[in-house]
Design an enzyme around this catalytic site. Structure first.
Site, mmCIF file in Angstrom:
data_model
loop_
_atom_site.group_PDB
_atom_site.id
_atom_site.type_symbol
_atom_site.label_atom_id
_atom_site.label_comp_id
_atom_site.label_asym_id
_atom_site.label_seq_id
_atom_site.Cartn_x
_atom_site.Cartn_y
_atom_site.Cartn_z
ATOM 1 N N HIS A 211 35.885 -60.299 -2.547
ATOM 2 C CA HIS A 211 34.623 -60.177 -3.289
ATOM 3 C C HIS A 211 34.879 -59.885 -4.763
ATOM 4 O O HIS A 211 35.848 -59.218 -5.124
ATOM 5 C CB HIS A 211 33.698 -59.134 -2.660
ATOM 6 C CG HIS A 211 34.176 -57.714 -2.685
ATOM 7 N ND1 HIS A 211 33.904 -56.864 -3.736
ATOM 8 C CD2 HIS A 211 34.891 -56.983 -1.791
ATOM 9 C CE1 HIS A 211 34.429 -55.668 -3.473
ATOM 10 N NE2 HIS A 211 35.043 -55.719 -2.306
ATOM 11 N N ASP B 137 32.508 -58.548 -6.972
ATOM 12 C CA ASP B 137 31.792 -57.425 -7.592
ATOM 13 C C ASP B 137 32.587 -56.136 -7.451
ATOM 14 O O ASP B 137 33.486 -56.028 -6.624
ATOM 15 C CB ASP B 137 30.402 -57.248 -6.962
ATOM 16 C CG ASP B 137 30.447 -56.832 -5.497
ATOM 17 O OD1 ASP B 137 31.278 -57.377 -4.755
ATOM 18 O OD2 ASP B 137 29.667 -55.948 -5.101
ATOM 19 N N GLU C 151 29.410 -57.549 -2.366
ATOM 20 C CA GLU C 151 29.896 -56.857 -1.163
ATOM 21 C C GLU C 151 29.579 -55.372 -1.242
ATOM 22 O O GLU C 151 29.210 -54.743 -0.249
ATOM 23 C CB GLU C 151 31.411 -57.071 -1.024
ATOM 24 C CG GLU C 151 31.985 -56.634 0.326
ATOM 25 C CD GLU C 151 32.460 -55.188 0.358
ATOM 26 O OE1 GLU C 151 32.795 -54.718 1.452
ATOM 27 O OE2 GLU C 151 32.467 -54.501 -0.697
ATOM 28 N N ASP D 296 40.735 -57.156 1.532
ATOM 29 C CA ASP D 296 39.836 -56.146 0.941
ATOM 30 C C ASP D 296 40.084 -54.759 1.530
ATOM 31 O O ASP D 296 39.234 -53.881 1.438
ATOM 32 C CB ASP D 296 38.376 -56.585 1.173
ATOM 33 C CG ASP D 296 37.381 -55.778 0.360
ATOM 34 O OD1 ASP D 296 37.782 -55.182 -0.656
ATOM 35 O OD2 ASP D 296 36.193 -55.746 0.754
ATOM 36 N N HIS E 251 36.644 -46.957 -5.856
ATOM 37 C CA HIS E 251 35.279 -46.618 -6.292
ATOM 38 C C HIS E 251 35.226 -45.465 -7.286
ATOM 39 O O HIS E 251 34.215 -44.774 -7.359
ATOM 40 C CB HIS E 251 34.367 -46.304 -5.082
ATOM 41 C CG HIS E 251 34.182 -47.494 -4.180
ATOM 42 N ND1 HIS E 251 33.210 -47.544 -3.217
ATOM 43 C CD2 HIS E 251 34.831 -48.673 -4.104
ATOM 44 C CE1 HIS E 251 33.290 -48.704 -2.573
ATOM 45 N NE2 HIS E 251 34.269 -49.400 -3.105
HETATM 46 ZN ZN ZN Z 1 36.022 -54.058 -1.351
#
Ligand code: ZN
Length: 407
Positions: free
Chosen positions: A80, A82, A176, A199, A381
């Site tokens: 992904h 994003d 995602e 991922d 994150h």
């Molecule tokens: Zn991810």
């Protein structure tokens, strides 16, 4: 020629953060621009065929045709574009060569460190080379590492025609991180026997069990009057919220569960006297326990209404995704192929149920079994996110081993 690391640094500098409040597809224009202006031409430059951007769902798809007449599965790789809900403006990555195992100073001026005491996983990387942030943004290795690893594998395969393989497809999708990108994935444009999302996190991770997931919304209905005249009349939604939450099993929360234990999690609440909303997520790997948790949640609302003799709350439970193992258990060859590809690359596979979902959770239920493979990125994150260059290179090797029919 640009190396994978140079490509990665070029990509992460481009802000492609998704936006859960947006109603467009993809959720942000930056993802559209990244897909059309960067990914499409870069895939074409590698020599990938039939590269297209699907404006209906925001996916970039490409194909490398089989180069052998021998029977070989057609295999897809998905990542992904994003990044998560965290500052992604002016991402300024820095390479640390041969990391020495000490605290990492991310930003000298602001005194921001990734400390071993907070992140003992850093000690797994002594002697390896890392890419870190400047402490002000996330890195965006989730999931641009996945994109770059797939592209590097495709580039290598195009340059080494002696590697015999079946049809290979790639798909790079949006959104995602806000949980909706894969909803519009078009499997008719992605005809493969099985696929992998690239991922996951640290080296060796191979995941094919995810949560079953639902959201639970509680709408509270109180009565507001002047407190001086409230006796036997007022129903205070803040109190209702506490009563509702107290009915859910207190040990079944994320902070007290692990492995295959499910939970209820209160993600946010907003209450006044006469109105209120509580937002929960409900998770369990086991389908029956998942259904039981949803039933329990609904029963808690009924019980609260009974207690008051009127409707003081209403619940809305919506399924979000399901445990991909339900699909994959009948297609275990995709797991075995990935395990063998890791062993061939000198990696010990680590297969544990993940306490979350992936795009593969949805795509598996659309008919393409899609386990999840490591990227070599950790502390996702946030500002402490880092990518390990050595492990990114291992992910490339695993992808090449997966498609190479000469096992
Ligand atoms: Zn991810």
């Amino acid at each position: 020629m640009e190396t994978m690391v140079q490509r990665f640094i070029r990509y992460v500098r481009i802000n492609t953060r998704s936006d859960e409040h947006s109603t467009t597809v993809p959720s942000t224009q930056s993802q559209v621009d990244f897909a059309k202006q960067v990914l499409v031409p870069d895939l074409e430059a590698i020599g990938v065929d039939h590269v297209m951007y699907n404006k209906e769902n925001g996916f970039v798809i490409g194909t490398i045709n089989a180069n052998t007449d021998e029977p070989a599965p057609s295999i897809g790789f998905i990542a992904h574009m994003d990044t998560a809900d965290y500052n992604a403006d002016n991402i300024n990555p820095r390479i640390i060569e041969h990391y020495d195992g000490t605290d990492i100073c991310l930003n000298e001026e602001k005194g921001i460190y990734s400390r071993i005491s907070d992140f003992p996983n850093l000690t797994n990387y002594i002697g390896k080379s890392l890419i870190v942030t400047d402490g002000l943004t996330l890195l965006g290795g989730d999931d641009k590492a996945g994109i770059c690893e797939i592209m590097e594998a495709l580039r290598y395969i195009k340059e080494h025609p002696e590697i015999k393989h079946g049809k290979i497809m790639c798909a790079f999708g949006p959104d995602e991180e806000i949980g909706i990108g894969a909803d519009r994935f078009d499997v008719s444009q992605f005809p493969v026997d099985y696929a992998y999302t690239i991922d996951s996190e640290s080296i060796g991770h191979l995941e094919y069990e995810t949560f079953n997931a639902a959201s639970g919304t509680v709408i509270l209905k109180g009565i507001s009057v002047h407190p001086g005249a409230a006796k036997d009349i007022m129903i205070n939604c803040s109190k209702l919220a506490m009563e509702f939450d107290a009915m859910l099993p207190g040990a079944a929360v994320p902070e007290h569960t692990s492995g295959r234990e499910g939970f209820f999690m209160l993600t946010s609440m907003d209450t006044q006297i006469d109105t209120g909303t509580m937002n929960y997520i409900i998770r369990d790997h086991d389908k029956q326990l998942f259904e039981a948790k949803k039933t329990f949640f609904t029963q808690a609302a009924r019980s609260l209404n009974d207690r008051y003799g009127r409707e003081v709350c209403e619940v809305i439970v919506k399924d979000q995704y399901y445990n991909m193992y339900e699909v994959i258990k009948d297609h275990m060859e995709c797991v075995e192929v990935a395990k063998a590809a890791m062993v061939k690359a000198g990696i010990t596979p680590i297969c544990a149920p993940i306490r979350g979902g992936t795009d593969g959770s949805k795509i598996s239920f659309m008919g393409i079994p899609t386990p999840n493979i490591f990227t070599g990125v950790e502390n996702l994150h946030g500002r402490h996110e880092f990518a390990c260059i050595d492990d990114m290179e291992k992910a490339v090797e695993v992808i090449i081993n997966i498609v190479n029919i000469d096992k």
